[in-house]
Structures are given as structure tokens and as C-alpha cells.
Design a protein around this motif. Structure first.
Motif, PDB file in Angstrom:
ATOM      1  N   GLY A   1       0.817  -1.210   0.000  1.00 49.93           N
ATOM      2  CA  GLY A   1       0.000   0.000   0.000  1.00 49.93           C
ATOM      3  C   GLY A   1       0.847   1.255   0.000  1.00 49.93           C
ATOM      4  N   TRP A   2       1.939   1.226   0.758  1.00 47.85           N
ATOM      5  CA  TRP A   2       2.853   2.379   0.789  1.00 47.85           C
ATOM      6  C   TRP A   2       3.437   2.619  -0.606  1.00 47.85           C
ATOM      7  CZ3 TRP A   2       4.801   4.942   5.424  1.00 47.85           C
ATOM      8  CH2 TRP A   2       5.769   5.907   5.146  1.00 47.85           C
ATOM      9  N   LEU A   3       3.908   1.541  -1.252  1.00 51.05           N
ATOM     10  CA  LEU A   3       4.507   1.714  -2.583  1.00 51.05           C
ATOM     11  C   LEU A   3       3.476   2.162  -3.614  1.00 51.05           C
ATOM     12  CD1 LEU A   3       7.006  -1.283  -2.931  1.00 51.05           C
ATOM     13  CD2 LEU A   3       7.379   0.992  -1.969  1.00 51.05           C
ATOM     14  N   LEU A   4       2.266   1.633  -3.522  1.00 46.11           N
ATOM     15  CA  LEU A   4       1.237   2.028  -4.484  1.00 46.11           C
ATOM     16  C   LEU A   4       0.827   3.483  -4.302  1.00 46.11           C
ATOM     17  CD1 LEU A   4      -1.045  -1.146  -4.669  1.00 46.11           C
ATOM     18  CD2 LEU A   4       0.888  -0.498  -6.122  1.00 46.11           C
ATOM     19  N   ALA A   5       0.981   3.997  -3.082  1.00 44.11           N
ATOM     20  CA  ALA A   5       0.678   5.408  -2.847  1.00 44.11           C
ATOM     21  C   ALA A   5       1.690   6.327  -3.530  1.00 44.11           C
ATOM     22  CB  ALA A   5       0.648   5.697  -1.347  1.00 44.11           C
ATOM     23  N   GLN A   6       2.846   5.778  -3.919  1.00 48.21           N
ATOM     24  CA  GLN A   6       3.858   6.588  -4.601  1.00 48.21           C
ATOM     25  C   GLN A   6       3.549   6.783  -6.084  1.00 48.21           C
ATOM     26  OE1 GLN A   6       6.574   7.595  -2.538  1.00 48.21           O
ATOM     27  NE2 GLN A   6       5.295   6.624  -0.979  1.00 48.21           N
ATOM     28  N   TYR A   7       2.595   6.028  -6.609  1.00 45.17           N
ATOM     29  CA  TYR A   7       2.336   6.073  -8.053  1.00 45.17           C
ATOM     30  C   TYR A   7       1.778   7.426  -8.480  1.00 45.17           C
ATOM     31  CZ  TYR A   7       0.329   5.082 -12.632  1.00 45.17           C
ATOM     32  OH  TYR A   7       0.009   5.129 -13.962  1.00 45.17           O
ATOM     33  N   ARG A   8       2.375   7.974  -9.514  1.00 42.03           N
ATOM     34  CA  ARG A   8       1.876   9.184 -10.163  1.00 42.03           C
ATOM     35  C   ARG A   8       2.002   9.007 -11.672  1.00 42.03           C
ATOM     36  NH1 ARG A   8       0.704   9.585  -5.649  1.00 42.03           N
ATOM     37  NH2 ARG A   8       0.754  11.364  -4.234  1.00 42.03           N
ATOM     38  N   PHE A   9       0.909   9.194 -12.394  1.00 42.39           N
ATOM     39  CA  PHE A   9       0.976   9.112 -13.853  1.00 42.39           C
ATOM     40  C   PHE A   9       1.376  10.489 -14.366  1.00 42.39           C
ATOM     41  CE2 PHE A   9      -1.089   9.106 -18.130  1.00 42.39           C
ATOM     42  CZ  PHE A   9      -0.287   8.114 -18.688  1.00 42.39           C
ATOM     43  N   ALA A  10       2.639  10.634 -14.711  1.00 44.06           N
ATOM     44  CA  ALA A  10       3.198  11.953 -15.003  1.00 44.06           C
ATOM     45  C   ALA A  10       3.662  12.081 -16.451  1.00 44.06           C
ATOM     46  CB  ALA A  10       4.361  12.243 -14.052  1.00 44.06           C
ATOM     47  N   ARG A  11       3.090  11.297 -17.337  1.00 47.86           N
ATOM     48  CA  ARG A  11       3.527  11.352 -18.740  1.00 47.86           C
ATOM     49  C   ARG A  11       3.177  12.681 -19.387  1.00 47.86           C
ATOM     50  NH1 ARG A  11       2.658   6.733 -23.461  1.00 47.86           N
ATOM     51  NH2 ARG A  11       3.405   7.999 -25.201  1.00 47.86           N
ATOM     52  N   TYR A  12       2.072  13.268 -19.004  1.00 48.19           N
ATOM     53  CA  TYR A  12       1.589  14.496 -19.662  1.00 48.19           C
ATOM     54  C   TYR A  12       1.570  15.712 -18.746  1.00 48.19           C
ATOM     55  CZ  TYR A  12      -0.046  10.890 -22.866  1.00 48.19           C
ATOM     56  OH  TYR A  12      -0.109   9.801 -23.715  1.00 48.19           O
ATOM     57  N   LYS A  13       1.714  15.482 -17.461  1.00 51.21           N
ATOM     58  CA  LYS A  13       1.691  16.572 -16.493  1.00 51.21           C
ATOM     59  C   LYS A  13       2.568  16.184 -15.320  1.00 51.21           C
ATOM     60  CE  LYS A  13      -1.502  19.261 -13.597  1.00 51.21           C
ATOM     61  NZ  LYS A  13      -2.919  19.449 -13.196  1.00 51.21           N
ATOM     62  N   LYS A  14       3.475  17.068 -14.955  1.00 53.21           N
ATOM     63  CA  LYS A  14       4.407  16.753 -13.881  1.00 53.21           C
ATOM     64  C   LYS A  14       3.646  16.516 -12.580  1.00 53.21           C
ATOM     65  CE  LYS A  14       8.681  18.318 -11.689  1.00 53.21           C
ATOM     66  NZ  LYS A  14       9.707  19.392 -11.615  1.00 53.21           N
ATOM     67  N   ALA A  15       3.995  15.461 -11.901  1.00 54.18           N
ATOM     68  CA  ALA A  15       3.367  15.140 -10.621  1.00 54.18           C
ATOM     69  C   ALA A  15       4.398  14.435  -9.755  1.00 54.18           C
ATOM     70  CB  ALA A  15       2.141  14.249 -10.829  1.00 54.18           C
ATOM     71  N   GLU A  16       4.760  15.057  -8.645  1.00 54.31           N
ATOM     72  CA  GLU A  16       5.773  14.495  -7.772  1.00 54.31           C
ATOM     73  C   GLU A  16       5.145  13.504  -6.796  1.00 54.31           C
ATOM     74  OE1 GLU A  16       8.938  14.861  -7.965  1.00 54.31           O
ATOM     75  OE2 GLU A  16       8.949  16.400  -9.525  1.00 54.31           O
ATOM     76  N   PRO A  17       5.763  12.338  -6.627  1.00 56.91           N
ATOM     77  CA  PRO A  17       5.253  11.385  -5.636  1.00 56.91           C
ATOM     78  C   PRO A  17       5.575  11.855  -4.228  1.00 56.91           C
ATOM     79  CG  PRO A  17       7.295  10.573  -6.589  1.00 56.91           C
ATOM     80  CD  PRO A  17       6.933  11.825  -7.343  1.00 56.91           C
ATOM     81  N   PRO A  18       4.930  11.287  -3.224  1.00 56.68           N
ATOM     82  CA  PRO A  18       5.258  11.645  -1.837  1.00 56.68           C
ATOM     83  C   PRO A  18       6.739  11.409  -1.558  1.00 56.68           C
ATOM     84  CG  PRO A  18       3.256  10.323  -1.931  1.00 56.68           C
ATOM     85  CD  PRO A  18       3.842  10.308  -3.312  1.00 56.68           C
ATOM     86  N   ALA A  19       7.288  12.220  -0.661  1.00 53.90           N
ATOM     87  CA  ALA A  19       8.729  12.165  -0.405  1.00 53.90           C
ATOM     88  C   ALA A  19       9.092  11.243   0.756  1.00 53.90           C
ATOM     89  CB  ALA A  19       9.250  13.570  -0.125  1.00 53.90           C
ATOM     90  N   ALA A  20       8.106  10.772   1.507  1.00 54.93           N
ATOM     91  CA  ALA A  20       8.402   9.858   2.611  1.00 54.93           C
ATOM     92  C   ALA A  20       8.730   8.473   2.071  1.00 54.93           C
ATOM     93  CB  ALA A  20       7.216   9.789   3.563  1.00 54.93           C
ATOM     94  N   ARG A  21       9.807   7.864   2.581  1.00 56.93           N
ATOM     95  CA  ARG A  21      10.201   6.522   2.154  1.00 56.93           C
ATOM     96  C   ARG A  21      10.078   5.560   3.335  1.00 56.93           C
ATOM     97  NH1 ARG A  21      15.805   6.056  -0.780  1.00 56.93           N
ATOM     98  NH2 ARG A  21      16.528   6.777   1.277  1.00 56.93           N
ATOM     99  N   LEU A  22       9.780   4.319   3.003  1.00 53.52           N
ATOM    100  CA  LEU A  22       9.576   3.305   4.036  1.00 53.52           C
ATOM    101  C   LEU A  22      10.716   2.300   4.019  1.00 53.52           C
ATOM    102  CD1 LEU A  22       7.563   2.065   6.152  1.00 53.52           C
ATOM    103  CD2 LEU A  22       6.724   0.635   4.273  1.00 53.52           C
ATOM    104  N   VAL A  23      11.229   1.993   5.185  1.00 49.90           N
ATOM    105  CA  VAL A  23      12.127   0.855   5.331  1.00 49.90           C
ATOM    106  C   VAL A  23      11.257  -0.398   5.293  1.00 49.90           C
ATOM    107  CG1 VAL A  23      13.730  -0.333   6.874  1.00 49.90           C
ATOM    108  CG2 VAL A  23      13.779   2.172   6.705  1.00 49.90           C
ATOM    109  N   CYS A  24      11.632  -1.371   4.494  1.00 50.25           N
ATOM    110  CA  CYS A  24      10.818  -2.581   4.366  1.00 50.25           C
ATOM    111  C   CYS A  24      10.606  -3.213   5.736  1.00 50.25           C
ATOM    112  CB  CYS A  24      11.491  -3.570   3.429  1.00 50.25           C
ATOM    113  SG  CYS A  24      10.456  -5.002   3.041  1.00 50.25           S
TER     114      CYS A  24
END
Length: 465
Positions: free
Chosen positions: A112-135
């Protein structure tokens, strides 16, 4: 493909996040968080409800960590990716889970954490969240990234508009997947479809600017054969039975079945599971367009299997292209044959966009898939191949009707239609997915969505054993 996220490295500098459930006497904050954390969280009104975040300060005003509410165990399935919201809400930095309830699945939480990072940015810039998770401890990080890779691929393919994801581009995406994982590819397109006996794929796609085709991927491996067939209608106007504009708006997603089987193949290959099976992926890739040579209502088509089909609605084209591909797949007598398609509005009316139905004659396999889906937060629901409805798909002047009138049991009659082309495979399962998230939810942004992939993946050891 959208760049895949990574887990943060193990580090003493990562900040702790405690996952907390509500309780009768307030949230069960861990002793390790300290007494000041409990006082602070109480002052902030933290109760442990799902999605509630409370940052914990150090005496000098820095961030010491966080407590995050995951709600009650009773509603855990309702909050599918409860940790995804934390991924989007936490400030930049590396975080590790300091406490996780024993009844919480660490793999699903990490996914769920990794899927929350998804951004479809092919046509418009979109930055993913900056928080990273240790597995999280005890979780196979490579496996979670492989799961995310399949979902990212499916989302990217569905989200890309038909102007950049026609049959040509879908073929290219399949070829790139094959190259990544050492699979062979063969393509049958245009008039060659007629010569090689795929007449219904040709009929549906012949009016489009890009030629219709059948994409055939075979992965190296040995063992039981698994064949995946995905509907690849890259855009669906409805054909001569043209859709109204409101129904055509998101028809770029009508290749969602193809996107999902490619996503599943990506995950299977990354996990090395294709070595222990014979995996084949078939995608009939077409655009259902309108031109002088478009197929018509009332036409009779002869399928690869030899069954004749009366076309009573050109907007029921997905089952036509799938039928030829299924007939080819069935000729090899695979152990398991699975089709996935964004096929019927009837399925959406019955179960909504979030719960795709699947059809299967075998009770053991059906239970394995449905239980797997529930366990891995990829819900699916079994529907019946209801044989008394067979007469509904049998018109007067042909073997089959592609769109029986009356409006009843549309998902079931579509599944029954497809089953007519699969009498040699040992087991056949059909998924009638939506492939689209209509409103954003944690870990599931609005747009293209994977459905059923992990439910299938986790059930395969039981099915193919």
C-alpha cells in the motif's frame, strides 16, 4: 513505464512510526513511544481511527516519530491500504514501522505504501510523496516491489490515451515486457489474421487506422501450462452501434484486460515463477472504430472454432475478439486458462467498480481465488456459469448471439459465450473487471487500476500443484 519506488535502506536515522488501533480506554500507544508521546497524542485528539496521523516532537521541536491510526481489526478489510494514507501524509524522510499489530499483514501494508507513490506523469508533472519506508521486518521487499511493478504497468497502460496506446503501442509494450524477461513474441496482424484463421479479431478491428492483431507471448519455463488472455480493445466507440459521449469518455480503459494480464506476467516473471510453469499470454489488440468497412449489426461471423456468431450489437465486440484468442489458447489444452476483460456494464451494476466478478466451474479453484483475493486485499467475487441461460445466447440463425436482448444477466451470458470456446482446457476462469478507479482512495489514485492480479497470483500454487 512509471519509475518504480524503492524501499529506504535500513538506517539508524529513519524515524519510527507506530501503527495503533483504537481501544475502549483510548488508543493503545506503545511504551517505547514514551510518556510524553502519550500526553502529546492525547492533546492532539489522537484516537487511532483509520488514517489518523499524529507527529511526535522532540524537546527541541524536531520530529521524533509518528503514531498512525489503522482503525479496528473489524474494519481492516474496509480500509484496504490503510498505510497508504500515511505515505502521502508524512513529511519527507525515511520511516520504519516500530510497531505493527500481529493481525496486520505486513506485505499488504508495505505494498500500500509503494502504491501510494504512483503518479501518472507522462503528460503533467506530478511528484510522488517524499516519505520513504524501510521494508518491514519479515517482509520480502523484492516480492513487494514485483507486486508493485505489475500494478504500475497495468495502471500506466490503462491511463495512456488511445492516441498513444493503440494496437501498435500495446504491441510495443508487450514486446518490451518480453525483452525484459526473455519471452518470445509472435504477432499476427491485418490480413494475416484471416489467413491464419482469426476472423473475428479481423472483423472487429478492420475499420481502424491501426491494423488489428493478435499478440502472442511465450515465456521460457517448464511445468503446468498457464495461459492468460486479455481483451485489448484500445478504444471502443461502440462501432456502428455507437456509444453516447458519456459512455465513450473513458473507453481508453477498454484494454484493461490486456493491461492486467501483462501486469500479472510482469510480476510472475520478476518473482521467477515463470521458470516453473509454461506461461503464455495472448492479447487480441484492436480498436472498435467506424468506417465504410466496419462490421455491422446483423452480420454473421464464423469464429476460429467454427461456431457462427450473429452480431446483434457491435458494442459487444470484446467477447468476439476474445473468442478467437481463447480458441487458439484452448487448442494447447492448458492446465489453467484465464481470460480478463473490461467486458460488461452488467457486472458493474451488480457489484460496483471495486469488486470484479469471476466465473469458474471448479469449486476448489474458485474458493482458492476468492480466499486469496480477500487475504491480499485484492477482492473478487464468484459468479455462476448459469447453464439455464445458455438458450439466451443461441439465436435462430447462428450458433451464438453476441448480445442477447432483454437486458437480463448480461455478465453471465457474456461469460457463457466465452466458455463455448474453451472445452479443452482443464480449467477455465473468466474475470469481468472494471480496470478503473472512479474516485481516489488511499493507494488507489483515480484512473487505471489492477484487479484480480494478486488474487490469481497467490492462488496459483494451490491451483497448479
Amino acid at each position: 513505464m512509471t519509475e518504480l519506488p524503492e524501499f529506504a535502506p535500513q538506517s539508524a536515522e529513519s524515524l519510527p512510526i507506530w501503527l495503533v488501533r483504537p481501544g475502549d480506554d483510548g488508543p493503545a500507544l506503545p511504551a517505547e513511544a514514551g510518556e510524553m508521546a502519550k500526553i502529546w497524542a492525547k492533546a492532539q485528539g489522537f484516537s487511532g481511527r483509520a488514517g489518523q496521523l499524529c507527529l511526535l516532537p522532540t524537546p527541541d521541536g524536531k520530529i521524533a516519530g509518528a503514531v498512525y491510526g489503522i482503525g479496528s481489526a473489524e474494519r481492516a478489510f474496509r480500509d484496504r491500504y490503510v498505510l497508504a494514507k500515511a505515505a502521502e501524509a508524512l513529511p519527507a524522510g525515511d520511516w520504519h514501522i516500530a510497531q505493527m499489530p500481529e493481525d496486520m499483514d505486513g506485505e499488504t501494508a508495505a505494498l500500500g505504501w509503494l502504491l501510494a507513490q504512483y503518479r501518472f506523469a507522462r503528460y503533467k508533472k506530478a511528484e510522488p510523496p517524499a516519505a520513504r519506508l524501510v521494508c518491514p521486518q519479515g517482509v520480502d521487499g523484492d516480492r513487494v516491489i514485483a507486486l508493485a511493478a505489475g500494478e504500475y504497468l497495468a495502471r500506466d497502460l490503462i491511463n495512456t490515451p488511445a492516441s498513444d496506446m493503440g494496437p501498435d503501442e500495446l504491441e510495443r509494450a508487450a514486446c518490451e515486457l518480453a525483452e525484459r524477461h526473455g519471452a518470445s513474441v509472435s504477432i499476427t496482424k491485418g490480413e494475416a489474421l484471416l489467413a491464419q484463421d482469426f476472423p473475428m479479431i479481423h472483423a472487429v478491428g478492420r475499420a481502424a487506422a491501426q491494423e488489428p492483431r493478435l499478440i502472442d507471448l511465450v515465456f521460457p519455463g517448464s511445468g503446468p501450462q498457464l495461459t492468460l488472455v486479455g481483451k485489448g480493445v484500445c478504444f471502443d466507440t461502440g462501432g456502428l452501434d455507437i456509444k453516447p459521449p458519456s459512455s465513450m469518455a473513458i473507453m481508453k480503459k477498454d484494454m484493461g484486460g490486456a493491461a492486467n494480464v501483462l501486469g500479472l506476467a510482469e510480476t510472475l516473471a520478476r518473482l521467477g515463477l515463470t521458470r516453473n510453469m509454461r506461461l503464455r499470454v495472448l492479447i487480441p489488440a484492436v480498436e472498435n472504430a467506424i468506417s465504410a468497412n466496419a462490421f455491422r449489426p446483423g452480420d454473421i461471423l464464423t469464429s476460429r472454432k467454427g461456431l457462427t456468431v450473429e452480431v446483434n450489437n457491435t458494442d459487444a465486440e470484446g467477447r468476439l475478439v476474445l473468442a478467437d484468442a481463447l480458441a487458439l489458447a484452448d487448442e494447447e489444452r492448458p492446465e489453467l486458462l484465464i481470460s480478463m476483460a473490461t467486458l460488461t456494464g452488467a457486472a458493474r451494476v451488480a457489484l460496483g467498480p471495486d469488486l470484479p466478478p469471476f466465473f469458474c466451474d471448479d469449486d476448489v479453484i474458485a474458493a482458492a481465488i476468492q480466499n486469496s483475493g480477500r487475504d491480499c486485499a485484492d477482492p473478487v467475487w464468484r459468479m455462476p456459469f448459469w447453464e439455464p441461460y445458455e438458450s439466451m445466447i443461441e439465436p435462430a440463425i447462428a450458433d451464438l448471439d453476441n448480445a442477447p436482448g432483454g437486458g437480463f444477466a448480461g455478465a453471465i451470458t457474456a461469460a457463457l459465450f466465452l466458455r463455448r470456446f474453451t472445452d479443452k482446457a482443464r480449467h477455465y476462469v473468466h474475470f469481468d473487471i472494471y480496470g478503473w478507479q472512479p474516485t481516489a482512495a488511499p493507494g488507489r489514485p483515480k484512473g487505471g487500476a489492477g484487479q484480480g492480479m494478486r488474487a490469481i497470483l497467490n492462488a496459483l500454487p494451490e491451483i497448479l500443484s
